[in-house]
Design a protein around this motif. Structure first.
Motif, PDB file in Angstrom:
ATOM      1  N   LYS A 107       1.381   8.142   3.479  1.00 10.37           N
ATOM      2  CA  LYS A 107       0.299   8.869   2.804  1.00 10.37           C
ATOM      3  C   LYS A 107       0.248  10.316   3.250  1.00 10.37           C
ATOM      4  O   LYS A 107      -0.080  11.202   2.454  1.00 10.37           O
ATOM      5  CB  LYS A 107      -1.033   8.172   3.087  1.00 10.37           C
ATOM      6  N   LEU A 166       0.745  -2.223  -2.954  1.00 11.89           N
ATOM      7  CA  LEU A 166       0.627  -0.808  -2.626  1.00 11.89           C
ATOM      8  C   LEU A 166       0.632   0.047  -3.885  1.00 11.89           C
ATOM      9  O   LEU A 166       1.082  -0.382  -4.951  1.00 11.89           O
ATOM     10  CB  LEU A 166       1.777  -0.375  -1.705  1.00 11.89           C
ATOM     11  N   GLU A 167       0.131   1.254  -3.733  1.00  9.24           N
ATOM     12  CA  GLU A 167       0.219   2.216  -4.826  1.00  9.24           C
ATOM     13  C   GLU A 167       1.692   2.499  -5.111  1.00  9.24           C
ATOM     14  O   GLU A 167       2.507   2.603  -4.187  1.00  9.24           O
ATOM     15  CB  GLU A 167      -0.496   3.506  -4.453  1.00  9.24           C
ATOM     16  N   PRO A 168       2.065   2.624  -6.367  1.00  2.31           N
ATOM     17  CA  PRO A 168       3.475   2.840  -6.699  1.00  2.31           C
ATOM     18  C   PRO A 168       4.082   4.035  -5.987  1.00  2.31           C
ATOM     19  O   PRO A 168       5.240   3.973  -5.546  1.00  2.31           O
ATOM     20  CB  PRO A 168       3.440   3.055  -8.218  1.00  2.31           C
ATOM     21  N   GLU A 169       3.317   5.100  -5.831  1.00  2.00           N
ATOM     22  CA  GLU A 169       3.849   6.300  -5.182  1.00  2.00           C
ATOM     23  C   GLU A 169       4.215   6.033  -3.724  1.00  2.00           C
ATOM     24  O   GLU A 169       5.132   6.656  -3.183  1.00  2.00           O
ATOM     25  CB  GLU A 169       2.818   7.425  -5.283  1.00  2.00           C
ATOM     26  N   ILE A 170       3.507   5.092  -3.076  1.00  2.00           N
ATOM     27  CA  ILE A 170       3.812   4.723  -1.688  1.00  2.00           C
ATOM     28  C   ILE A 170       4.918   3.682  -1.652  1.00  2.00           C
ATOM     29  O   ILE A 170       5.880   3.792  -0.876  1.00  2.00           O
ATOM     30  CB  ILE A 170       2.550   4.178  -0.988  1.00  2.00           C
TER      31      ILE A 170
END
Length: 618
Positions: free
Chosen positions: A117, A139-143
């Motif tokens: 993050k 998890l968030e896709p960006e992570i």
């Protein structure tokens, strides 16, 4: 970096080296899953209610369980570091964070997720011997697209990466699973996968067995029970084990468990004090090493006793006055003096009135004249910033504020919130010349710390060395860590005790070995000829564990910290007058025994932590 997440679109990102990629492609391919049996990294075994890894002891000697309360300790450690440092890493990379990072012994993967993050352009690999990480799907896709979990036993296998692959390597709480003769091979592998100029940071903790003094356990045993009525939400239990052994000849009540705890590390050839042995191994492989002195986390003072259900009428009728810094109940010796009176004096810091380092008189007058009361619910939850300032001795009075007018005029209970704490730095422990070998700097730190209970302190120059002078000290956010609420000390003790209990089945293995060899040393702990078998020994072992857990639960008194932070006090059934009188007698005996045993010396720390940072220059 391996196959894309099944629920995420494929994106171009830094790839792993060829050998690492081929390793992961083989391990995660459908053909491999069909041909190979499920690996031990996905398996757990259960013994006497404890969740353990499935590896053989000689291949993975890590002795701790993976029970929920043990795993959750990782959350507490990660939260403390992020809250104090503002980052999961102790290294300030400024505007140039590492591009590719490796976390060894990643556990739940909290360091990886926190760093992902903070560093949106970096990719991460978390490696562990068991599959317990947060699933990428949640998890968030960006992570998730920048994170990968791998599983291998670093004691038996090489790291599955090419040479010079990572810009930064992190390792935390792994040392107590690595035999001392394996450190060279572990560090050699870490150095191999680091790029020239890459950084490495290691945070490790000693294995400490918190000990309860006789002044605390003696009264409990004299009253023939554990401390279940000292904390709320507990049910009084009378143990039905075989007759308890005589512990009067032992150094402390729980010496058997401490002996087995020490056996766990000795029999696995694991050094229980990595804070002392790691600097030498680490400096042999890495350059520009920085390491501040060992961080000691203080054992908390004895918490106030819990309010007693059914005693409100007696408690609220009591009045107290201050004399020489001691709370003196009117009608000394009455039952109500040990209950839950409303605190009306604005100058007392009752949180320290019965601490192990108390300087209260021990001989003049009756002990009952100096007994501090249990706090009332309104006093526990009162928020009064004006009374949170320090007194003439530099001691914060914010922990136990008096009852405000809103609590006494019928306007409802005060809103619970966290206490403000005066910032307190112990940076004076560093030498002005950049060296930590001077005893004067540690003496100055001790003098400064004596003015206020410190959550964290440097170890003395006799106990600990440091590398890197002031540059090493700057790695630790002392100012922010010292502003933590004093109740965090109870959480540190809780962590230390939970870690000890996580080795329960490993301690049992050591006891079985002693029983099988008919070790005569066990007779000191109550073993008779008929007890040298697994069934009888297991009963005595469970008795010892239950007593330790029960005693420590009362000592930690988490209810007090929770109430201070706005939680409701757990409800209890009202006590009879006889039960109230018996409880008051127990509390009086504990405080009397403490004052008689008080030497003025602080208790040993409940946690010791060592930070090491280095660079691979070539």
């Amino acid at each position: 970096m391996g196959p894309p997440h099944p629920l995420l679109p494929t994106q171009t990102r830094p790839s792993c080296s060829s050998s690492a990629a081929s390793y992961r492609e083989h391990m995660h391919s459908p053909e491999s899953n069909r041909r190979l049996p499920r690996g031990k990294e996905h398996q757990f075994i259960y013994r006497h209610g404890s969740k353990l890894h499935a590896y053989d002891r000689d291949k993975a000697p890590y002795p701790c369980s993976f029970d929920r309360d043990v795993v959750e300790l990782q959350c507490m450690d990660n939260a403390m570091i992020v809250e104090s440092k503002g980052s999961a890493s102790f290294i300030d990379f400024k505007d140039h964070p590492p591009k590719r990072c490796l976390d060894i012994g990643t556990g739940l993967g909290l360091w990886v997720l926190s760093s992902a993050k903070a560093w949106p352009e970096s990719t991460f690999v978390g490696i562990d011997m068991v599959n317990m990480q947060v699933p990428l799907q949640v998890l968030e896709p960006e992570i998730a697209q920048r994170v990968e979990w791998l599983h291998t036993n670093i004691l038996r296998n090489k790291l599955p990466f090419d040479d010079d692959e990572f810009d930064h390597v992190h390792m935390q709480c792994v040392a107590l699973g690595i035999p001392e003769n394996k450190w060279y091979s572990v560090f050699e592998e870490i150095r191999r996968v680091m790029k020239p100029g890459a950084t490495v940071e290691i945070l490790e903790e000693d294995a400490i067995f918190p000990v309860l003094p006789r002044w605390y356990t003696g009264p409990l045993r004299a009253h023939g029970r554990g401390p279940s009525t000292i904390y709320p939400g507990a049910v009084q239990q009378h143990l039905t084990y075989p007759s308890p052994p005589d512990t009067s000849e032992l150094t402390h009540e729980h010496e058997l468990l401490e002996t087995l705890f020490n056996d766990v590390w000795a029999q696995r050839f694991i050094n229980p004090t990595p804070s002392s042995c790691l600097p030498g191994y680490f400096a042999a492989f890495f350059d520009r090493v920085l390491s501040p002195p060992v961080l000691n986390f203080s054992t908390p003072p004895l918490a106030p006793f819990a309010p007693l259900a059914g005693a409100e009428g007696a408690s609220n009728s009591s009045s107290f006055s201050a004399r020489d810094g001691v709370s003196e109940p009117s009608g000394s010796g009455s039952v109500s003096s040990l209950l839950s009176p409303l605190l009306t004096d604005h100058t007392l810091d009752l949180s320290l009135s019965h601490s192990p380092t108390s300087t209260l008189p021990t001989s003049a007058g009756s002990v009952k004249d100096a007994i501090s009361p249990s706090p009332s619910m309104s006093s526990l939850r009162e928020e009064n910033h004006q009374n949170g300032t320090s007194n003439g001795n530099g001691t914060s009075n914010g922990i136990h504020s008096s009852v405000s007018s809103s609590a006494t005029n019928g306007n409802g209970p005060p809103r619970a919130s966290r206490r403000d704490s005066e910032p307190h730095s112990i940076r004076s422990t560093t030498s002005q010349t950049g060296s930590h070998s001077s005893g004067g700097s540690f003496a100055a730190a001790a003098a400064k710390a004596s003015r206020r209970p410190s959550v964290m302190l440097f170890a003395s120059s006799e106990e600990s060395t440091s590398l890197g002078g002031d540059h090493a000290v700057d790695l630790i956010p002392f100012d922010t860590m010292q502003t933590q609420d004093a109740h965090s000390q109870f959480m540190h003790l809780y962590r230390a005790v939970t870690f000890v209990l996580s080795t329960k089945e490993a301690m049992w293995e050591e006891l079985v070995a002693r029983v099988g060899a008919r070790d005569p040393a066990l007779r000191r702990f109550g073993w008779r000829d008929e007890d040298y078998n697994e069934q009888a020994s297991r009963a005595r072992f469970e008795q010892a564990v239950d007593l330790y857990q029960s005693d420590m639960r009362g000592r930690i008194a988490l209810w007090h910290s929770l109430v201070q932070n706005g939680w409701e006090l757990p409800r209890r059934d009202p006590l009879s007058k006889a039960e109230i009188a018996d409880e008051c007698a127990l509390r009086e005996d504990i405080l009397a025994a403490q004052r008689l045993a008080d030497t003025g010396e602080p208790e040993p720390p409940c946690r010791k932590v060592r930070l090491l940072v280095g660079v691979k220059e070539s």
